[in-house]
Design an enzyme around this catalytic site. Structure first.
Site, PDB file in Angstrom:
ATOM      1  N   TYR A  55      -6.545   2.167   2.275  1.00 42.58           N
ATOM      2  CA  TYR A  55      -6.399   1.608   0.930  1.00 42.58           C
ATOM      3  C   TYR A  55      -7.561   0.687   0.582  1.00 42.58           C
ATOM      4  O   TYR A  55      -8.039  -0.079   1.418  1.00 42.58           O
ATOM      5  CB  TYR A  55      -5.080   0.822   0.823  1.00 42.58           C
ATOM      6  CG  TYR A  55      -4.899   0.187  -0.552  1.00 42.58           C
ATOM      7  CD1 TYR A  55      -4.394   0.925  -1.620  1.00 42.58           C
ATOM      8  CD2 TYR A  55      -5.291  -1.130  -0.788  1.00 42.58           C
ATOM      9  CE1 TYR A  55      -4.267   0.353  -2.885  1.00 42.58           C
ATOM     10  CE2 TYR A  55      -5.167  -1.709  -2.046  1.00 42.58           C
ATOM     11  CZ  TYR A  55      -4.653  -0.957  -3.092  1.00 42.58           C
ATOM     12  OH  TYR A  55      -4.538  -1.513  -4.339  1.00 42.58           O
ATOM     13  N   ASN A  77       0.819  -1.220   0.000  1.00 40.20           N
ATOM     14  CA  ASN A  77       0.000   0.000   0.000  1.00 40.20           C
ATOM     15  C   ASN A  77       0.852   1.269   0.000  1.00 40.20           C
ATOM     16  O   ASN A  77       0.573   2.207  -0.745  1.00 40.20           O
ATOM     17  CB  ASN A  77      -0.960   0.000   1.194  1.00 40.20           C
ATOM     18  CG  ASN A  77      -1.932  -1.157   1.135  1.00 40.20           C
ATOM     19  OD1 ASN A  77      -2.006  -1.857   0.131  1.00 40.20           O
ATOM     20  ND2 ASN A  77      -2.690  -1.363   2.200  1.00 40.20           N
ATOM     21  N   GLU A 132      -7.481  17.801 -35.073  1.00 41.36           N
ATOM     22  CA  GLU A 132      -8.713  17.057 -34.766  1.00 41.36           C
ATOM     23  C   GLU A 132      -8.463  15.986 -33.712  1.00 41.36           C
ATOM     24  O   GLU A 132      -9.265  15.784 -32.795  1.00 41.36           O
ATOM     25  CB  GLU A 132      -9.270  16.410 -36.042  1.00 41.36           C
ATOM     26  CG  GLU A 132      -9.898  17.432 -36.981  1.00 41.36           C
ATOM     27  CD  GLU A 132     -10.347  16.788 -38.294  1.00 41.36           C
ATOM     28  OE1 GLU A 132     -11.498  16.991 -38.671  1.00 41.36           O
ATOM     29  OE2 GLU A 132      -9.540  16.087 -38.944  1.00 41.36           O
ATOM     30  N   THR A 156     -15.942  37.791 -31.267  1.00 39.69           N
ATOM     31  CA  THR A 156     -16.757  37.338 -30.136  1.00 39.69           C
ATOM     32  C   THR A 156     -17.962  36.655 -30.765  1.00 39.69           C
ATOM     33  O   THR A 156     -18.420  37.068 -31.838  1.00 39.69           O
ATOM     34  CB  THR A 156     -17.224  38.497 -29.231  1.00 39.69           C
ATOM     35  OG1 THR A 156     -18.118  39.322 -29.976  1.00 39.69           O
ATOM     36  CG2 THR A 156     -16.063  39.354 -28.739  1.00 39.69           C
ATOM     37  N   HIS A 157     -18.443  35.594 -30.159  1.00 38.38           N
ATOM     38  CA  HIS A 157     -19.537  34.789 -30.725  1.00 38.38           C
ATOM     39  C   HIS A 157     -19.197  34.266 -32.130  1.00 38.38           C
ATOM     40  O   HIS A 157     -20.098  34.043 -32.935  1.00 38.38           O
ATOM     41  CB  HIS A 157     -20.855  35.575 -30.802  1.00 38.38           C
ATOM     42  CG  HIS A 157     -21.193  36.324 -29.555  1.00 38.38           C
ATOM     43  ND1 HIS A 157     -22.014  35.810 -28.568  1.00 38.38           N
ATOM     44  CD2 HIS A 157     -20.796  37.538 -29.112  1.00 38.38           C
ATOM     45  CE1 HIS A 157     -22.115  36.689 -27.584  1.00 38.38           C
ATOM     46  NE2 HIS A 157     -21.387  37.737 -27.882  1.00 38.38           N
ATOM     47  N   LYS A 179      -8.409  16.944 -51.127  1.00 41.24           N
ATOM     48  CA  LYS A 179      -8.486  17.244 -49.687  1.00 41.24           C
ATOM     49  C   LYS A 179      -7.134  17.264 -48.992  1.00 41.24           C
ATOM     50  O   LYS A 179      -6.252  16.489 -49.271  1.00 41.24           O
ATOM     51  CB  LYS A 179      -9.368  16.195 -48.981  1.00 41.24           C
ATOM     52  CG  LYS A 179     -10.823  16.241 -49.360  1.00 41.24           C
ATOM     53  CD  LYS A 179     -11.617  17.296 -48.619  1.00 41.24           C
ATOM     54  CE  LYS A 179     -11.596  17.173 -47.138  1.00 41.24           C
ATOM     55  NZ  LYS A 179     -12.750  16.492 -46.599  1.00 41.24           N
ATOM     56  N   LYS A 203      -4.059   4.034 -11.974  1.00 42.66           N
ATOM     57  CA  LYS A 203      -2.947   4.117 -12.923  1.00 42.66           C
ATOM     58  C   LYS A 203      -3.424   4.087 -14.378  1.00 42.66           C
ATOM     59  O   LYS A 203      -2.781   4.648 -15.258  1.00 42.66           O
ATOM     60  CB  LYS A 203      -1.959   2.973 -12.655  1.00 42.66           C
ATOM     61  CG  LYS A 203      -1.192   3.182 -11.356  1.00 42.66           C
ATOM     62  CD  LYS A 203      -0.364   1.988 -10.975  1.00 42.66           C
ATOM     63  CE  LYS A 203      -0.837   1.141  -9.818  1.00 42.66           C
ATOM     64  NZ  LYS A 203      -2.011   1.464  -9.084  1.00 42.66           N
ATOM     65  N   SER A 251      -7.393  12.543 -48.320  1.00 41.36           N
ATOM     66  CA  SER A 251      -8.581  11.701 -48.273  1.00 41.36           C
ATOM     67  C   SER A 251      -8.388  10.561 -49.258  1.00 41.36           C
ATOM     68  O   SER A 251      -7.794  10.753 -50.329  1.00 41.36           O
ATOM     69  CB  SER A 251      -9.802  12.533 -48.646  1.00 41.36           C
ATOM     70  OG  SER A 251     -10.806  11.688 -49.170  1.00 41.36           O
ATOM     71  N   ASN A 281      -6.537  17.342 -44.934  1.00 46.12           N
ATOM     72  CA  ASN A 281      -7.305  17.366 -43.686  1.00 46.12           C
ATOM     73  C   ASN A 281      -6.455  17.700 -42.458  1.00 46.12           C
ATOM     74  O   ASN A 281      -5.320  17.254 -42.365  1.00 46.12           O
ATOM     75  CB  ASN A 281      -7.973  16.004 -43.474  1.00 46.12           C
ATOM     76  CG  ASN A 281      -9.017  15.724 -44.536  1.00 46.12           C
ATOM     77  OD1 ASN A 281      -9.681  16.648 -45.022  1.00 46.12           O
ATOM     78  ND2 ASN A 281      -9.146  14.471 -44.924  1.00 46.12           N
ATOM     79  N   GLN A 299      -6.314   0.528  -7.420  1.00 44.05           N
ATOM     80  CA  GLN A 299      -5.412  -0.002  -8.445  1.00 44.05           C
ATOM     81  C   GLN A 299      -5.728   0.614  -9.813  1.00 44.05           C
ATOM     82  O   GLN A 299      -4.841   0.760 -10.653  1.00 44.05           O
ATOM     83  CB  GLN A 299      -5.574  -1.521  -8.510  1.00 44.05           C
ATOM     84  CG  GLN A 299      -4.761  -2.189  -9.580  1.00 44.05           C
ATOM     85  CD  GLN A 299      -4.742  -3.697  -9.384  1.00 44.05           C
ATOM     86  OE1 GLN A 299      -4.174  -4.198  -8.431  1.00 44.05           O
ATOM     87  NE2 GLN A 299      -5.403  -4.417 -10.268  1.00 44.05           N
TER      88      GLN A 299
HETATM   89  N1  ARG Z   1      -1.473  -3.460  -7.416  1.00 44.72           N
HETATM   90  C1  ARG Z   1      -1.936  -2.732  -6.280  1.00 44.72           C
HETATM   91  C2  ARG Z   1      -2.346  -1.314  -6.672  1.00 44.72           C
HETATM   92  O1  ARG Z   1      -1.947  -0.909  -7.689  1.00 44.72           O
HETATM   93  C3  ARG Z   1      -0.846  -2.644  -5.257  1.00 44.72           C
HETATM   94  C4  ARG Z   1      -1.339  -2.525  -3.871  1.00 44.72           C
HETATM   95  C5  ARG Z   1      -1.990  -3.775  -3.490  1.00 44.72           C
HETATM   96  N2  ARG Z   1      -2.313  -3.779  -2.120  1.00 44.72           N
HETATM   97  C6  ARG Z   1      -3.134  -4.690  -1.625  1.00 44.72           C
HETATM   98  N3  ARG Z   1      -3.378  -4.637  -0.374  1.00 44.72           N
HETATM   99  N4  ARG Z   1      -3.707  -5.596  -2.409  1.00 44.72           N
HETATM  100  O2  ARG Z   1      -3.050  -0.635  -5.988  1.00 44.72           O
END
Ligand code: ARG
Length: 468
Positions: free
Chosen positions: A318, A111, A291, A156-157, A284, A326, A278, A286, A323
């Site tokens: 935690y 954690n 975009e 503006t607008h 064209k 990420k 295109s 583009n 998890q």
């Molecule tokens: N892979 C977990 C995460 O990204 C790591 C921490 C896991 N901790 C646990 N008590 N299962 O959050």
């Protein structure tokens, strides 16, 4: 030895479907270098505090460094039954150096370990992004200087409003990205806090030296509450919010580039190397890059919403839900970095069509406010002047003319105090150069703004690549 590093109390093997379902290795393997660096610092601290022996610490560090090389050489095998990057590295360490590997996780939990890894990762990426933003600010200053003579309609607008310098419009983006740089800098203060030592949530019963670990890893601070240390994801939310605002800026810029490169506007031409054709319409060209930047802004804003939503009902401390943080974070870092990189390269190669911009600025009654200002200078109250000019505009519109294309006789029929000098007063350049109020579009004022911007950028350069 049991099969998993944590399965001492378990009577059944984890179901295969659960292993696949809960594994995060595909996502978090990119944290490997931080995980190893953090573990090495942790080992050094454990030895210094005599929690493990010097000799053990050396063996652990040696093993960790070798694992790093294995990963970098592509010789490391990833397997989702080992869940995440922390487990992979620890399990490999065990096969490499034997039971001493089991000492590494003393006074630590995954954690606080994952919180540390993400903070180290994000600290580096945020510094890189801030440096890219400074690069982008420089691009806008350079463009403004190169095109200091160019006049365009201000809107503006999305209706033509008043003439401005293209340089003034470009410097508006400089200001927006300057705030983004500062926001990233602000994020760094909250990212740069060392959580290790919180362990699972309550701290540890060993005489650890958290300040020492923080020094080894160059952290400015140590987290003050172990529960907060493992449950806090504010620093990611804040980064995602700053990234979203920055992407909104890039997206608005993209919208302008797309409009401006259309035949209807004809203000710019995108470099061939950054546009696509295109497959069916041979004529064209583009604006795919702007975009896609605009489109990916949706993903970045979505990532912020995703993280906020994921966090909003989590009790302390935690929870495994976290998890997922990420996924949002890495996607946003990748998108923002790529968008900044491509614009830093592409923007200097855009061709601005000065004559169509200037032509657009000289029609559409963009000098109507100035005619009212002219009458105010002759003594009329602004409201009355406004109404007089409104009548003149309506008269000119019916005859398909601009205000400055009316004759003096026609103009004096609306206000007797109008004189010959009105024609000079209403020229586009004069209209622009009268706006000398601080922050306004007069050429001299814009030059002052550019000088101030260059001063800001040179201060950044003095203190190194990353702005403070
Ligand atoms: N892979 C977990 C995460 O990204 C790591 C921490 C896991 N901790 C646990 N008590 N299962 O959050």
């Amino acid at each position: 030895m049991s099969e998993k590093l944590w399965d001492g109390r378990f009577r059944e093997k984890t179901a295969r479907i659960v292993e696949t379902f809960s594994a995060s290795i595909d996502v978090d393997k990119r944290l490997y270098a931080y995980d190893i660096e953090g573990s090495i610092a942790h080992c050094k601290m454990l030895a210094k505090a005599a929690i493990i022996q010097e000799e053990e610490s050396r063996t652990l560090i040696q093993g960790l460094e070798e694992i790093k090389q294995e990963i970098e050489a592509g010789q490391f095998s990833f397997d989702d039954s080992l869940e995440d990057i922390h487990m992979h590295i620890e399990a490999r360490l065990l096969t490499k150096i034997g039971t001493v590997a089991q000492r590494l996780h003393t006074a630590r939990s995954r954690n606080d370990q994952v919180a540390l890894d993400v903070r180290m990762y994000l600290r580096e990426e945020t510094r890189r992004i801030a440096a890219r933003l400074v690069g982008l600010q420089q691009v806008f200053v350079d463009l403004a200087k190169t095109h200091i003579e160019v006049i365009m309609p201000g809107y503006t607008h999305l209706q033509r409003a008043q003439p401005v310098l293209l340089a003034h419009h470009l410097m508006a983006y400089f200001e927006m990205f300057a705030r983004d740089t500062q926001r990233m800098q602000g994020c760094l203060t909250r990212i740069d806090v060392m959580p290790l030592g919180a362990a699972a949530l309550a701290g540890v019963a060993y005489p650890i030296d958290r300040e020492y670990t923080a020094r080894l890893l160059n952290f400015a601070m140590v987290s003050a509450n172990s529960i907060d240390a493992v449950s806090d994801r504010d620093f990611i939310m804040e980064f995602l919010a700053a990234a979203s605002i920055c992407m909104v800026h890039l997206s608005r810029l993209s919208a302008e580039l797309i409009l401006w490169s259309s035949a209807e506007f004809g203000f710019i031409e995108l470099p061939d190397a950054y546009a696509t054709g295109s497959s069916i319409m041979p004529q064209k060209k583009n604006p795919d890059v702007p975009e896609l930047v605009r489109g990916r802004t949706g993903r970045v804003v979505g990532n912020l919403m995703g993280l906020l939503t994921m966090m909003k009902s989590l009790p302390l401390a935690y929870n495994r839900d976290m998890q997922e943080d990420k996924v949002f974070l890495f996607d946003t870092v990748d998108i923002l970095s790529a968008c900044l990189d491509i614009y830093i390269q592409m923007l200097p190669k855009i061709k601005f069509n000065a004559s169509s911009m200037e032509e657009a600025a000289s029609s559409g009654f963009l000098n109507a406010t100035d005619m009212a200002d002219y009458l105010v200078r002759q003594g009329l109250p602004f409201r009355e002047a406004h109404s007089v000019v409104g009548q003149a505009v309506s008269y000119a519109l019916n005859r398909n003319k601009e205000l400055h294309e009316l004759t003096l006789e026609e103009l004096t029929s609306f206000a007797a105090l109008i004189q010959e000098d009105i024609f000079d007063f209403l020229t586009t350049r004069k209209t622009i150069n009268r706006r000398t109020s601080y922050g306004g579009t007069a050429a001299e004022t814009v030059k002052t703004a550019i000088a101030a911007a260059e001063e800001q950028l040179s201060r950044y350069r003095e203190i190194g690549s990353s702005p403070q």
